[in-house]
Scaffold this motif. Sequence first.
Motif, PDB file in Angstrom:
ATOM      1  N   LYS A 125      47.728  28.333  27.229  1.00 53.86           N
ATOM      2  CA  LYS A 125      48.244  29.670  26.912  1.00 53.86           C
ATOM      3  C   LYS A 125      48.872  29.636  25.528  1.00 53.86           C
ATOM      4  O   LYS A 125      49.718  28.781  25.254  1.00 53.86           O
ATOM      5  CB  LYS A 125      49.288  30.068  27.951  1.00 53.86           C
ATOM      6  CG  LYS A 125      50.216  31.201  27.478  1.00 53.86           C
ATOM      7  CD  LYS A 125      51.069  31.729  28.595  1.00 53.86           C
ATOM      8  CE  LYS A 125      52.195  32.608  28.061  1.00 53.86           C
ATOM      9  NZ  LYS A 125      52.900  33.321  29.137  1.00 53.86           N
TER      10      LYS A 125
ATOM     11  N   LYS B 246      51.307  31.530  22.973  1.00 54.05           N
ATOM     12  CA  LYS B 246      52.287  32.599  22.757  1.00 54.05           C
ATOM     13  C   LYS B 246      51.940  33.272  21.443  1.00 54.05           C
ATOM     14  O   LYS B 246      52.011  32.662  20.376  1.00 54.05           O
ATOM     15  CB  LYS B 246      53.696  32.018  22.707  1.00 54.05           C
ATOM     16  CG  LYS B 246      54.786  32.948  22.332  1.00 54.05           C
ATOM     17  CD  LYS B 246      55.286  33.948  23.352  1.00 54.05           C
ATOM     18  CE  LYS B 246      54.762  33.996  24.705  1.00 54.05           C
ATOM     19  NZ  LYS B 246      55.395  34.875  25.660  1.00 54.05           N
TER      20      LYS B 246
ATOM     21  N   ASP C 228      49.369  35.653  24.859  1.00 54.38           N
ATOM     22  CA  ASP C 228      50.443  36.551  25.304  1.00 54.38           C
ATOM     23  C   ASP C 228      51.296  36.972  24.107  1.00 54.38           C
ATOM     24  O   ASP C 228      52.184  36.229  23.692  1.00 54.38           O
ATOM     25  CB  ASP C 228      51.311  35.818  26.342  1.00 54.38           C
ATOM     26  CG  ASP C 228      52.545  36.617  26.730  1.00 54.38           C
ATOM     27  OD1 ASP C 228      52.599  37.826  26.445  1.00 54.38           O
ATOM     28  OD2 ASP C 228      53.459  36.015  27.347  1.00 54.38           O
TER      29      ASP C 228
ATOM     30  N   ASN D 252      53.443  39.363  24.056  1.00 56.54           N
ATOM     31  CA  ASN D 252      54.652  40.075  24.526  1.00 56.54           C
ATOM     32  C   ASN D 252      54.721  41.505  23.988  1.00 56.54           C
ATOM     33  O   ASN D 252      55.737  41.921  23.409  1.00 56.54           O
ATOM     34  CB  ASN D 252      55.922  39.301  24.171  1.00 56.54           C
ATOM     35  CG  ASN D 252      56.150  38.124  25.088  1.00 56.54           C
ATOM     36  OD1 ASN D 252      56.076  36.970  24.657  1.00 56.54           O
ATOM     37  ND2 ASN D 252      56.388  38.373  26.361  1.00 56.54           N
TER      38      ASN D 252
ATOM     39  N   GLU E 280      47.483  38.630  28.306  1.00 58.59           N
ATOM     40  CA  GLU E 280      48.804  38.866  28.901  1.00 58.59           C
ATOM     41  C   GLU E 280      49.617  39.836  28.043  1.00 58.59           C
ATOM     42  O   GLU E 280      49.816  39.592  26.844  1.00 58.59           O
ATOM     43  CB  GLU E 280      49.511  37.504  29.012  1.00 58.59           C
ATOM     44  CG  GLU E 280      50.830  37.543  29.724  1.00 58.59           C
ATOM     45  CD  GLU E 280      51.359  36.117  29.968  1.00 58.59           C
ATOM     46  OE1 GLU E 280      50.555  35.169  30.163  1.00 58.59           O
ATOM     47  OE2 GLU E 280      52.592  35.952  29.958  1.00 58.59           O
ATOM     48  N   ASP E 281      50.093  40.912  28.647  1.00 60.37           N
ATOM     49  CA  ASP E 281      50.963  41.880  27.981  1.00 60.37           C
ATOM     50  C   ASP E 281      50.576  42.161  26.530  1.00 60.37           C
ATOM     51  O   ASP E 281      51.417  42.017  25.614  1.00 60.37           O
ATOM     52  CB  ASP E 281      52.437  41.406  28.051  1.00 60.37           C
ATOM     53  CG  ASP E 281      53.000  41.562  29.457  1.00 60.37           C
ATOM     54  OD1 ASP E 281      52.860  42.652  30.043  1.00 60.37           O
ATOM     55  OD2 ASP E 281      53.561  40.581  29.985  1.00 60.37           O
TER      56      ASP E 281
ATOM     57  N   ASN F 165      54.094  40.059  32.753  1.00 61.12           N
ATOM     58  CA  ASN F 165      55.433  39.764  33.252  1.00 61.12           C
ATOM     59  C   ASN F 165      56.409  40.714  32.574  1.00 61.12           C
ATOM     60  O   ASN F 165      57.614  40.479  32.550  1.00 61.12           O
ATOM     61  CB  ASN F 165      55.844  38.318  32.970  1.00 61.12           C
ATOM     62  CG  ASN F 165      55.849  37.967  31.497  1.00 61.12           C
ATOM     63  OD1 ASN F 165      54.855  37.441  30.987  1.00 61.12           O
ATOM     64  ND2 ASN F 165      56.933  38.249  30.791  1.00 61.12           N
TER      65      ASN F 165
ATOM     66  N   HIS G  20      55.265  33.372  35.814  1.00 57.48           N
ATOM     67  CA  HIS G  20      55.868  33.413  34.473  1.00 57.48           C
ATOM     68  C   HIS G  20      56.970  32.361  34.387  1.00 57.48           C
ATOM     69  O   HIS G  20      57.527  31.959  35.399  1.00 57.48           O
ATOM     70  CB  HIS G  20      56.469  34.817  34.303  1.00 57.48           C
ATOM     71  CG  HIS G  20      57.529  34.939  33.267  1.00 57.48           C
ATOM     72  ND1 HIS G  20      58.877  34.832  33.549  1.00 57.48           N
ATOM     73  CD2 HIS G  20      57.446  35.178  31.943  1.00 57.48           C
ATOM     74  CE1 HIS G  20      59.570  35.009  32.430  1.00 57.48           C
ATOM     75  NE2 HIS G  20      58.723  35.230  31.446  1.00 57.48           N
TER      76      HIS G  20
HETATM   77 MG    MG Z   1      54.288  36.711  29.243  1.00 61.28          MG
END
Ligand code: MG
Length: 423
Positions: free
Chosen positions: A192, A194, A222, A224, A247-248, A270, A321
């Motif tokens: 994953k 970020k 992800d 965010n 993700e998001d 999440n 998460h």
């Molecule tokens: Mg996340």
Amino acid sequence: QQLRVTGVTVTPVALRDPPLLNSAGVHQPYALRCVLQVRTDAGITGIGEAYGDGPTLQRLRSVASLLPGLDVFDLNGLWQRVQVALGQAVPGTPTELAGAANAARTVATTFAAFEVPLLDVQAKAVGRPVSDLLGGAVRDAVPYAAYLFYRWGRHPVDPGYPADDWGEALSVDGILTQARRMVDEYGFRSLKLKGGVFPPAQEVEAVMALREAFPDHPLRIDPNANWVVPTAMMVAAKLHEVLEYLEDPVGGVYAMAEVARCTPVPLATNMCVTTFAEVPKAVAAGAVSIILADHHFWGGMRQTQVLAGLCRTFGLALSMHSNTHMGISLAAMTHLAAATPEVSYACDTHMPWQREDVVEPGVLGFSDGAVRVPEGPGLGVSIDQDALARLHEQYQGCGIRRRDDVAAMRVAVPDWTGKRPRF
Ligand code: MG
Ligand code: GKR
């Protein structure tokens, strides 16, 4: 047999944390957690781990003062005491990138902090692992994902402090090197990244490079919710054959639903579904395919299993998460994921980034990217009291009382606002 709470100790700790970058800014040099020790009249102590910011500590302490006398099996009684202690629950300050704070989240988070140590006591009392109280482990080991972060080598807040040995990762090569080490040392089988840190084209390039270097590892990114809908659509179009889920990418269920409608890539969250009240709207909108649960804010382990039931009902998948955490939480996450058949993806963990812990070493370890479910009674891990005292002392001296990635970033970039979406 009597099994009642006689006292609770809530001990905040500060862990050295590396300068990991995210959409808000950068991790502070210390991450705050707190350790709960619930003592009982049977001489059994249950342990737990929770957030360590000021408002959380205040809430935990006010609940702790109401717990003596509580039967450790009376989790409904715990729920009532949490409600009494919090009164008209004031929304907590958001301390992490996982959804907005609200009253329901605050109650759920506070309850969860005590539910884990009470389950630990219950399981120790019957001499069984916590996963047995949750229905029994359906897997011996829980797979976790490598959590790749763009990062600096040293923290601008305290450049003199000895850096960890991961080095900086600000380029495609940096991320590839980090991924290689995560795979070689821990055996992770999912990766994953970020995101939401650099312009999306740069992050797309990094994911494509990961695909080439690790052709058999499922990949995720992800940001965010740091992208607007057209950006998310552009990224999804470029990466739809490469990602296991996205993700998001954007904020809020309606924007997520807009993205979901135009890509075959499943969306995970999440952020836009973090309480039960948010589930119906997300399901009706078709916003997400995967909920990334976290027992710390979903109201504990049993409520996470209630969520698993909802996911099954509505055809959603479930995974986990994480936030910066120590071994007590890793043990709790592992028991929970082991006993929840619906968890169908490798879970998140920040563990490889942590150099400090309160847990006695030896029980938890990664092998082939997975953590074996501890076999001892309860959570199966115990506290090294010297380490706890040292990390508490570090808390007292570190000067940080709540997570603030924006402020930490401002040390390096004075006009940083952390405002999202940025891309
Ligand atoms: Mg996340
Ligand atoms: O540790 O910087 C971080 C993460 O971005 C964390 O705050 C998030 O809550 O890991 C989390 C996520 O998946 O969004």
